[in-house]
Design a protein around this motif. Structure first.
Motif, PDB file in Angstrom:
ATOM      1  N   TYR A  33       0.791  -0.717   0.197  1.00  0.00           N
ATOM      2  CA  TYR A  33      -0.175  -0.394  -0.148  1.00  0.00           C
ATOM      3  C   TYR A  33       0.702   1.286   0.069  1.00  0.00           C
ATOM      4  CZ  TYR A  33      -3.781  -2.872   1.319  1.00  0.00           C
ATOM      5  OH  TYR A  33      -5.073  -4.137   1.053  1.00  0.00           O
ATOM      6  N   THR A  34       0.355   2.078  -0.681  1.00  0.00           N
ATOM      7  CA  THR A  34       1.539   3.118  -1.093  1.00  0.00           C
ATOM      8  C   THR A  34       0.090   4.672  -0.348  1.00  0.00           C
ATOM      9  OG1 THR A  34       0.524   3.556  -3.682  1.00  0.00           O
ATOM     10  CG2 THR A  34       2.280   2.243  -2.332  1.00  0.00           C
ATOM     11  N   PRO A  67      -3.085   1.837  -3.179  1.00  0.00           N
ATOM     12  CA  PRO A  67      -3.130   2.652  -3.076  1.00  0.00           C
ATOM     13  C   PRO A  67      -3.983   2.407  -1.658  1.00  0.00           C
ATOM     14  CG  PRO A  67      -5.353   2.840  -4.297  1.00  0.00           C
ATOM     15  CD  PRO A  67      -4.539   1.751  -4.594  1.00  0.00           C
ATOM     16  N   LEU A  68      -3.376   3.018  -0.489  1.00  0.00           N
ATOM     17  CA  LEU A  68      -3.919   3.046   0.790  1.00  0.00           C
ATOM     18  C   LEU A  68      -4.889   3.485   1.140  1.00  0.00           C
ATOM     19  CD1 LEU A  68      -2.954   2.684   3.519  1.00  0.00           C
ATOM     20  CD2 LEU A  68      -2.719   4.807   4.792  1.00  0.00           C
ATOM     21  N   ILE A 114      10.476  -4.924  14.159  1.00  0.00           N
ATOM     22  CA  ILE A 114      10.672  -4.277  12.905  1.00  0.00           C
ATOM     23  C   ILE A 114       9.412  -4.622  12.142  1.00  0.00           C
ATOM     24  CG2 ILE A 114      11.706  -4.166  10.374  1.00  0.00           C
ATOM     25  CD1 ILE A 114      13.891  -5.642  11.677  1.00  0.00           C
ATOM     26  N   LEU A 115       8.426  -3.334  11.414  1.00  0.00           N
ATOM     27  CA  LEU A 115       7.370  -3.335  11.151  1.00  0.00           C
ATOM     28  C   LEU A 115       7.310  -3.827   9.680  1.00  0.00           C
ATOM     29  CD1 LEU A 115       5.700  -1.159  14.415  1.00  0.00           C
ATOM     30  CD2 LEU A 115       5.801  -3.315  13.967  1.00  0.00           C
ATOM     31  N   PRO A 116       6.115  -2.925   9.424  1.00  0.00           N
ATOM     32  CA  PRO A 116       6.093  -3.309   8.158  1.00  0.00           C
ATOM     33  C   PRO A 116       5.645  -1.713   7.013  1.00  0.00           C
ATOM     34  CG  PRO A 116       3.836  -4.641   8.295  1.00  0.00           C
ATOM     35  CD  PRO A 116       4.896  -4.164  10.015  1.00  0.00           C
ATOM     36  N   PHE A 117       6.278  -0.839   7.734  1.00  0.00           N
ATOM     37  CA  PHE A 117       5.889   0.325   7.578  1.00  0.00           C
ATOM     38  C   PHE A 117       7.199   0.871   7.233  1.00  0.00           C
ATOM     39  CE2 PHE A 117       1.986  -1.210  10.571  1.00  0.00           C
ATOM     40  CZ  PHE A 117       1.176  -1.035  10.130  1.00  0.00           C
ATOM     41  N   THR A 118       7.506   1.866   5.641  1.00  0.00           N
ATOM     42  CA  THR A 118       7.874   2.774   5.232  1.00  0.00           C
ATOM     43  C   THR A 118       7.831   4.307   5.359  1.00  0.00           C
ATOM     44  OG1 THR A 118       7.967   1.522   3.649  1.00  0.00           O
ATOM     45  CG2 THR A 118       9.037   0.430   4.391  1.00  0.00           C
ATOM     46  N   HIS A 119       9.118   4.744   5.408  1.00  0.00           N
ATOM     47  CA  HIS A 119       8.672   5.904   4.942  1.00  0.00           C
ATOM     48  C   HIS A 119       9.919   6.465   3.825  1.00  0.00           C
ATOM     49  CE1 HIS A 119       6.191   7.020   8.221  1.00  0.00           C
ATOM     50  NE2 HIS A 119       6.465   5.884   9.226  1.00  0.00           N
TER      51      HIS A 119
END
Length: 213
Positions: A33-34, A67-68, A114-119
Protein backbone atom coordinates in the motif's frame (compact mmCIF):
# COMPACT_ATOMS: atom_id res chain seq x y z
CA UNK A 1 5.54 3.01 21.54
CA UNK A 2 6.77 3.19 17.98
CA UNK A 3 10.27 4.31 17.13
CA UNK A 4 11.72 5.25 13.77
CA UNK A 5 14.89 3.40 12.86
CA UNK A 6 17.11 2.18 10.04
CA UNK A 7 17.51 5.62 8.53
CA UNK A 8 18.99 5.71 5.04
CA UNK A 9 21.29 8.72 5.18
CA UNK A 10 22.91 10.97 2.64
CA UNK A 11 26.33 9.68 1.66
CA UNK A 12 27.81 13.15 1.84
CA UNK A 13 26.83 13.47 5.50
CA UNK A 14 27.35 11.41 8.68
CA UNK A 15 24.66 8.80 9.28
CA UNK A 16 21.99 10.27 11.48
CA UNK A 17 20.48 6.92 12.45
CA UNK A 18 21.86 4.13 12.79
CA UNK A 19 22.04 -16.44 -8.16
CA UNK A 20 20.58 -13.81 -10.64
CA UNK A 21 17.47 -15.57 -11.99
CA UNK A 22 14.26 -14.24 -10.48
CA UNK A 23 12.11 -16.61 -8.43
CA UNK A 24 9.40 -14.03 -7.79
CA UNK A 25 6.93 -15.74 -10.08
CA UNK A 26 6.78 -18.74 -7.74
CA UNK A 27 5.80 -16.74 -4.66
CA UNK A 28 2.54 -15.20 -3.49
CA UNK A 29 2.59 -11.42 -4.00
CA UNK A 30 3.03 -8.90 -1.22
CA UNK A 31 0.29 -6.28 -1.09
CA UNK A 32 2.16 -2.97 -0.96
CA UNK A 33 0.00 0.00 0.00
CA UNK A 34 1.32 3.45 -0.91
CA UNK A 35 0.39 6.75 0.69
CA UNK A 36 1.46 10.04 -0.91
CA UNK A 37 1.02 13.25 1.08
CA UNK A 38 0.69 15.26 -2.12
CA UNK A 39 -0.29 14.58 -5.72
CA UNK A 40 2.48 12.86 -7.65
CA UNK A 41 3.05 12.74 -11.44
CA UNK A 42 2.17 9.43 -13.02
CA UNK A 43 5.61 9.19 -14.64
CA UNK A 44 7.23 9.34 -11.19
CA UNK A 45 4.89 6.64 -9.85
CA UNK A 46 5.54 4.33 -12.79
CA UNK A 47 9.33 4.74 -12.54
CA UNK A 48 9.23 4.19 -8.76
CA UNK A 49 7.22 0.98 -9.07
CA UNK A 50 9.30 -0.31 -11.93
CA UNK A 51 12.52 0.22 -10.03
CA UNK A 52 11.26 -1.51 -6.87
CA UNK A 53 10.03 -4.46 -8.92
CA UNK A 54 13.35 -4.67 -10.77
CA UNK A 55 15.42 -4.59 -7.57
CA UNK A 56 13.26 -6.90 -5.47
CA UNK A 57 12.22 -9.57 -7.99
CA UNK A 58 15.61 -11.38 -7.96
CA UNK A 59 15.11 -11.80 -4.21
CA UNK A 60 11.86 -13.62 -4.82
CA UNK A 61 9.53 -10.73 -4.03
CA UNK A 62 6.77 -9.37 -6.21
CA UNK A 63 4.20 -6.76 -5.30
CA UNK A 64 0.57 -5.97 -5.80
CA UNK A 65 0.53 -2.17 -5.64
CA UNK A 66 -2.50 -0.45 -4.09
CA UNK A 67 -3.19 3.03 -2.71
CA UNK A 68 -3.60 3.07 1.06
CA UNK A 69 -7.10 4.48 0.58
CA UNK A 70 -7.97 1.11 -0.99
CA UNK A 71 -7.16 -0.81 2.21
CA UNK A 72 -9.88 -3.24 3.28
CA UNK A 73 -9.55 -5.25 6.48
CA UNK A 74 -11.39 -8.17 4.90
CA UNK A 75 -8.92 -8.44 2.01
CA UNK A 76 -6.69 -11.50 2.36
CA UNK A 77 -3.01 -11.08 1.50
CA UNK A 78 0.00 -13.34 1.96
CA UNK A 79 1.93 -10.32 3.32
CA UNK A 80 1.31 -6.60 3.61
CA UNK A 81 3.56 -3.53 3.77
CA UNK A 82 2.80 0.18 3.78
CA UNK A 83 4.99 2.86 2.19
CA UNK A 84 4.42 6.48 3.18
CA UNK A 85 5.88 9.17 0.93
CA UNK A 86 6.47 12.42 2.79
CA UNK A 87 6.12 15.94 1.31
CA UNK A 88 6.18 16.67 -2.43
CA UNK A 89 7.22 13.98 -4.89
CA UNK A 90 7.77 15.89 -8.12
CA UNK A 91 10.59 17.68 -9.93
CA UNK A 92 8.98 21.00 -10.75
CA UNK A 93 10.75 24.17 -9.63
CA UNK A 94 14.18 22.65 -9.05
CA UNK A 95 16.84 25.13 -7.92
CA UNK A 96 20.55 25.14 -7.19
CA UNK A 97 20.97 24.94 -3.43
CA UNK A 98 22.79 22.96 -0.76
CA UNK A 99 21.53 19.62 0.55
CA UNK A 100 19.59 19.57 3.79
CA UNK A 101 20.75 17.11 6.49
CA UNK A 102 18.50 14.20 7.33
CA UNK A 103 17.49 10.72 6.28
CA UNK A 104 16.12 9.73 2.89
CA UNK A 105 13.97 6.95 4.34
CA UNK A 106 13.25 4.98 7.48
CA UNK A 107 11.38 1.95 8.82
CA UNK A 108 9.34 1.67 12.00
CA UNK A 109 9.86 -0.67 14.95
CA UNK A 110 7.89 -1.34 18.11
CA UNK A 111 9.33 -3.14 21.11
CA UNK A 112 12.32 -4.25 19.07
CA UNK A 113 10.12 -5.74 16.32
CA UNK A 114 10.52 -4.47 12.77
CA UNK A 115 7.16 -3.32 11.44
CA UNK A 116 6.03 -3.31 7.78
CA UNK A 117 5.68 0.47 7.75
CA UNK A 118 8.24 2.43 5.76
CA UNK A 119 8.74 6.10 4.96
CA UNK A 120 10.45 7.88 2.07
CA UNK A 121 11.20 11.59 2.38
CA UNK A 122 10.46 12.79 -1.15
CA UNK A 123 11.51 16.37 -0.41
CA UNK A 124 14.89 15.34 0.96
CA UNK A 125 15.55 13.02 -2.01
CA UNK A 126 14.53 15.86 -4.33
CA UNK A 127 16.86 18.33 -2.59
CA UNK A 128 19.69 15.80 -2.57
CA UNK A 129 19.42 15.25 -6.33
CA UNK A 130 18.16 18.56 -7.69
CA UNK A 131 21.49 20.06 -8.78
CA UNK A 132 22.23 16.94 -10.84
CA UNK A 133 18.64 16.60 -12.10
CA UNK A 134 18.83 20.12 -13.52
CA UNK A 135 21.36 18.73 -15.99
CA UNK A 136 18.88 16.14 -17.26
CA UNK A 137 16.60 16.67 -20.21
CA UNK A 138 13.18 17.74 -18.83
CA UNK A 139 11.55 14.60 -20.22
CA UNK A 140 14.00 12.41 -18.30
CA UNK A 141 13.85 14.11 -14.89
CA UNK A 142 10.64 12.55 -13.61
CA UNK A 143 11.76 9.05 -14.54
CA UNK A 144 15.19 9.52 -12.93
CA UNK A 145 13.62 10.95 -9.78
CA UNK A 146 11.03 8.16 -9.59
CA UNK A 147 13.74 5.52 -9.91
CA UNK A 148 15.66 7.19 -7.08
CA UNK A 149 12.58 7.07 -4.84
CA UNK A 150 12.20 3.40 -5.75
CA UNK A 151 15.77 2.68 -4.63
CA UNK A 152 15.17 4.32 -1.26
CA UNK A 153 11.95 2.31 -0.83
CA UNK A 154 13.70 -0.92 -1.85
CA UNK A 155 16.28 -0.29 0.86
CA UNK A 156 13.57 0.05 3.50
CA UNK A 157 11.75 -3.04 2.22
CA UNK A 158 15.03 -4.91 2.66
CA UNK A 159 14.82 -4.17 6.39
CA UNK A 160 11.18 -5.26 6.52
CA UNK A 161 11.39 -8.52 4.59
CA UNK A 162 14.90 -9.39 5.69
CA UNK A 163 13.83 -8.67 9.27
CA UNK A 164 17.21 -7.10 9.91
CA UNK A 165 18.59 -3.73 11.00
CA UNK A 166 21.98 -4.49 9.43
CA UNK A 167 23.64 -2.72 6.52
CA UNK A 168 26.48 -3.74 4.24
CA UNK A 169 29.27 -1.94 2.42
CA UNK A 170 27.79 -1.90 -1.08
CA UNK A 171 24.60 -2.19 -3.07
CA UNK A 172 21.01 -1.39 -2.10
CA UNK A 173 21.59 -2.53 1.51
CA UNK A 174 24.39 0.00 2.18
CA UNK A 175 23.75 2.52 4.96
CA UNK A 176 24.37 5.75 3.04
CA UNK A 177 23.61 6.61 -0.58
CA UNK A 178 25.40 9.01 -2.87
CA UNK A 179 23.86 10.93 -5.76
CA UNK A 180 25.56 8.46 -8.08
CA UNK A 181 23.91 5.52 -6.27
CA UNK A 182 20.45 7.02 -6.77
CA UNK A 183 20.93 8.00 -10.42
CA UNK A 184 23.19 5.23 -11.76
CA UNK A 185 21.94 3.14 -14.66
CA UNK A 186 21.99 0.03 -12.48
CA UNK A 187 21.81 -0.40 -8.71
CA UNK A 188 21.10 -3.78 -7.12
CA UNK A 189 21.58 -5.82 -3.97
CA UNK A 190 24.92 -7.49 -3.44
CA UNK A 191 24.69 -11.21 -4.20
CA UNK A 192 25.19 -12.05 -0.51
CA UNK A 193 22.06 -10.10 0.47
CA UNK A 194 20.16 -11.65 -2.40
CA UNK A 195 20.95 -15.14 -1.11
CA UNK A 196 20.15 -14.18 2.49
CA UNK A 197 16.76 -12.73 1.63
CA UNK A 198 15.85 -15.69 -0.53
CA UNK A 199 16.32 -17.83 2.57
CA UNK A 200 14.45 -15.53 4.95
CA UNK A 201 11.43 -16.59 7.00
CA UNK A 202 9.27 -14.06 5.18
CA UNK A 203 9.98 -15.56 1.77
CA UNK A 204 9.47 -19.04 3.17
CA UNK A 205 6.02 -17.96 4.37
CA UNK A 206 5.20 -16.44 0.99
CA UNK A 207 6.25 -19.66 -0.74
CA UNK A 208 4.04 -21.67 1.61
CA UNK A 209 1.13 -19.32 0.89
CA UNK A 210 1.60 -19.88 -2.82
CA UNK A 211 0.71 -23.56 -2.55
CA UNK A 212 2.00 -26.38 -4.76
CA UNK A 213 2.88 -25.85 -8.41
Amino acid sequence: MKQLVFCLALAALPALCASSQSVAGSLAPVTLYTDFQQAVPQAVVEALRGEVDSIMSPLGLRFEWRPLSDFRSERVSAAVAVAHFEARCDVSGLVMRENQPGSLGWTEISGGTILPFTHVDCERVRTFLQTTLLGYHPHDRERAYGRALGRVLAHELYHVFGNTPKHVASGVAKEKYSVEDLLAADFKFHERQTRALRGSKTLAALKAASGPF
